[in-house]
Design an enzyme around this catalytic site. Structure first.
Site, short mmCIF file in Angstrom:
data_model
loop_
_atom_site.label_atom_id
_atom_site.label_comp_id
_atom_site.label_asym_id
_atom_site.label_seq_id
_atom_site.Cartn_x
_atom_site.Cartn_y
_atom_site.Cartn_z
N ASP A 1 0.82 -1.20 0.00
CA ASP A 1 0.00 0.00 0.00
C ASP A 1 0.87 1.26 0.00
O ASP A 1 1.83 1.34 0.78
CB ASP A 1 -0.87 -0.03 1.27
CG ASP A 1 -1.83 1.12 1.35
OD1 ASP A 1 -2.70 1.23 0.48
OD2 ASP A 1 -1.71 1.93 2.29
N GLU B 1 1.28 -0.49 -5.22
CA GLU B 1 0.38 0.63 -5.52
C GLU B 1 1.27 1.78 -5.95
O GLU B 1 1.72 2.58 -5.13
CB GLU B 1 -0.46 1.01 -4.30
CG GLU B 1 -1.55 1.98 -4.71
CD GLU B 1 -2.12 2.83 -3.60
OE1 GLU B 1 -3.12 3.52 -3.85
OE2 GLU B 1 -1.57 2.84 -2.48
C1 GLC Z 1 -3.99 3.41 -0.48
C2 GLC Z 1 -5.27 2.63 -0.43
C3 GLC Z 1 -6.36 3.54 0.01
C4 GLC Z 1 -6.03 4.06 1.39
C5 GLC Z 1 -4.64 4.72 1.41
C6 GLC Z 1 -4.15 4.94 2.80
O1 GLC Z 1 -4.04 4.41 -1.43
O2 GLC Z 1 -5.53 2.03 -1.66
O3 GLC Z 1 -7.62 2.91 0.02
O4 GLC Z 1 -7.00 4.98 1.80
O5 GLC Z 1 -3.69 3.91 0.78
O6 GLC Z 1 -3.77 3.73 3.38
#
Ligand code: GLC
Length: 568
Positions: free
Chosen positions: A234, A295
């Site tokens: 993440d 991500e």
């Molecule tokens: C990433 C996740 C998102 C979350 C953020 C903070 O972007 O995909 O859903 O709110 O991280 O953890």
């Protein structure tokens, strides 16, 4: 000569460690075919949002037993790995992305025993389990943070980022949280500010502290020992901050949806140190034949390449979100983006929807032909060279259903940014299983309302309709698992000036598959002049409506798909 100079310039221990690293990467990677592909290159991944997938105990929130009960469905669909968004203990401020214990399951989702049962049942069906690793921050309710905030000399003080303000009521710098407001929160216990890239309830971990690194690596090992096959990392962009905390440049006179200045996140995202951590995580992943999905919000392929790492020693699957920025059915724009990622230094990863962005059904749908367009998009990203990551409900044509009133909003960014920013509830609504109450998701009122489309778009009904979006997904996924050209073949664009039909070959040795995707609302006839490539015609493998081929000419229905095996 050059070899001996190299030897004299580089210390022997460095060479040995390089060789050992290489050896360990070699022994840990287990190819699944003669070409040396890894399991994650052939797998179809499926992201599921545990709150919204299936509710076994009827409390309105999905859970692990619910997921277990749907494994047969996933197997039948053609899914090889599920990525479960965070299901760890959490106060749920950010619906699980605020983790208060990394080595457990939140009781609302079940228990570790339920996790083990789910993993065992998944394994029986050949489905791997991928967890979401929230690396950048914990919850403010994590015991590490509780200790950290208790005093300046606490054991965990330096596990988070604490600084003095610039003066009374003035934070250490101008950084804003991506979820609105200052990225610094004042804590009166010690009269210092702590840093949070996301909500204030998600304090950033201090990755410059080796104790943090050790603890987080231990979390990974703990889950690997429990049998997980990898992690989706993440928000990796945000792991490190400039040690001098320099102000970010303000790049626009306007304000964002939260009323904050618009900044370039120059000093708090994408710092080079991120890559040291990724290399370390990769090493542990390799030891476990596991995959790391990132991500990764990149601005171009050069930036994406950095996440693969030099010699592919970082993330195997950094997601190409640039693909999701193509927000209209434009063959030219898709061609450009596909060519870019196809030339990347690692294996491409395709995503068209997830829990943070508007569903592809709405991004491309015109309100009339949405189901055809949903099939068109499946025909596209499931036949490209690379690994697809599906998002639950995409396969039945679920639509984004944002709240219509502020009072209904659950996602805090929607509350804070209303009405400009409605939050992400719209793409997180319950999975639509059948036509019964609450779409068969739960006997209780679901945590988010079920969209009215559940009457027409649900698993039960679509399973009975051979023309449904779901059946189309199943056909394409089945083909992709068995057709060598679709699995491993190179991507060869065709007819690059065609403004209506996006077409390409996937070529593996002497086999080729032709994909023709009509992105227009009119029927198109395309002559591919196959003899130039040594073929005479193409035999239909999967096609929508009356899309078909005669010799070199392919007729594709409006928003139609034709996938055919080339014949000599
Ligand atoms: C990433 C996740 C998102 C979350 C953020 C903070 O972007 O995909 O859903 O709110 O991280 O953890």
């Amino acid at each position: 000569m050059r070899g001996s100079r190299l030897f004299s310039a580089v210390p022997v221990c460095a060479i040995l460690s390089f060789l050992l690293q290489f050896a360990s990467a070699q022994t840990s990677s287990k190819p699944v075919d003669a070409e040396g592909h890894q399991w994650w290159q052939h797998a179809v991944f499926y992201e599921l949002y545990p709150r919204s997938f299936a509710d076994s105990n009827n409390d309105g929130i999905g859970d692990l037993k619910g997921i277990t009960s749907k494994l047969d469905y996933l197997k039948d669909l053609g899914v090889d790995a599920i990525w479960i968004s965070p299901c760890f203990p959490s106060p749920q401020v950010d619906f699980g992305y605020d983790v208060s214990d990394y080595e457990n399951i939140d009781s609302m989702y079940g228990s570790l025993t339920d996790f083990d049962t789910m993993a065992t049942e998944a394994k029986k069906r050949g489905i791997r389990v991928i967890l979401d690793f929230v690396v950048n921050h914990s919850s403010d309710q994590h015991k590490w943070f509780a200790d950290s905030k208790s005093s300046k000399t606490a054991e965990h003080r330096d596990w988070y980022i604490w600084r003095d303000g610039k003066g009374p009521g003035v934070p250490p710098n101008n950084w804003t949280s991506t979820f609105g407001g200052s990225a610094w929160k004042f804590d009166p216990t010690t009269n210092q500010y702590y840093y949070h890239f996301f909500y204030a309830e998600q304090p950033d971990l201090n990755w410059r502290n080796s104790a943090v690194k050790d603890a987080m690596f231990e979390v990974l090992r703990w889950w690997y020992r429990r049998g997980v096959s990898g992690f989706r990392l993440d928000a990796v962009d945000t792991l490190f901050e400039d040690p001098d905390l320099r102000d970010n440049p303000v790049i626009s006179p306007n304000k964002n949806a939260f009323g904050d200045p618009i900044e370039e996140s120059k000093y708090n995202t994408k710092l080079p140190e991120v890559h040291d951590v990724l290399r370390g995580l990769r090493k542990v992943a390799d030891e476990n034949n596991a995959v790391l999905i990132g991500e990764t919000w990149t601005k171009d392929v050069a930036e994406l390449n950095r996440y693969y790492g030099q010699g592919n020693n970082e993330l195997q699957l950094p997601m190409d979100f640039l693909f999701t920025t193509v927000n209209k059915l434009s063959p030219a724009e898709f061609r450009k983006q596909i060519a870019a990622v196809d030339s990347a230094s690692g294996w491409p990863t395709f995503v068209i929807s997830n829990h943070d962005i508007i569903r592809s059904y709405d991004r491309y749908g015109d309100g009339v032909h949405n189901d055809d367009i949903a099939k068109l998009m499946a025909g596209l990203y499931l036949t490209l060279r690379g690994t697809p990551i599906m998002y639950y409900g995409e396969e039945i044509g679920m639509k984004t259903t944002p709240p219509t009133r502020k009072e209904e909003v659950k996602d805090p960014i929607g509350v804070r940014g209303w009405p400009k920013e409605k939050g992400r509830d719209g793409e997180r609504t319950p999975m639509q299983w059948d036509e019964s109450a609450n779409a068969g998701f739960s006997a209780a009122t679901p945590w988010l309302p079920v969209p009215p489309t559940y009457k027409t778009h649900n698993v039960a009904d679509e399973s009975k309709d051979k023309d449904s979006v779901l059946e189309f997904y199943k056909r394409v996924l089945k083909l992709r698992h068995t057709n060598k050209a679709l699995l491993d073949g190179s991507y060869v664009p065709l007819n690059e000036n065609d403004q209506n039909v996006l077409s390409y070959l996937r070529v593996f040795k002497d086999q080729a598959v032709l994909v023709a995707l009509n992105m227009s609302g009119a029927q198109q006839k395309v002559n591919f002049e196959l003899s130039k490539n040594g073929f005479s015609s193409s035999k239909s493998l999967v096609a929508t409506g009356n899309s078909s081929a005669q010799g070199s000419v392919v007729t594709v229905e409006p928003y139609g798909v034709f996938i055919g095996q080339l014949v000599k």
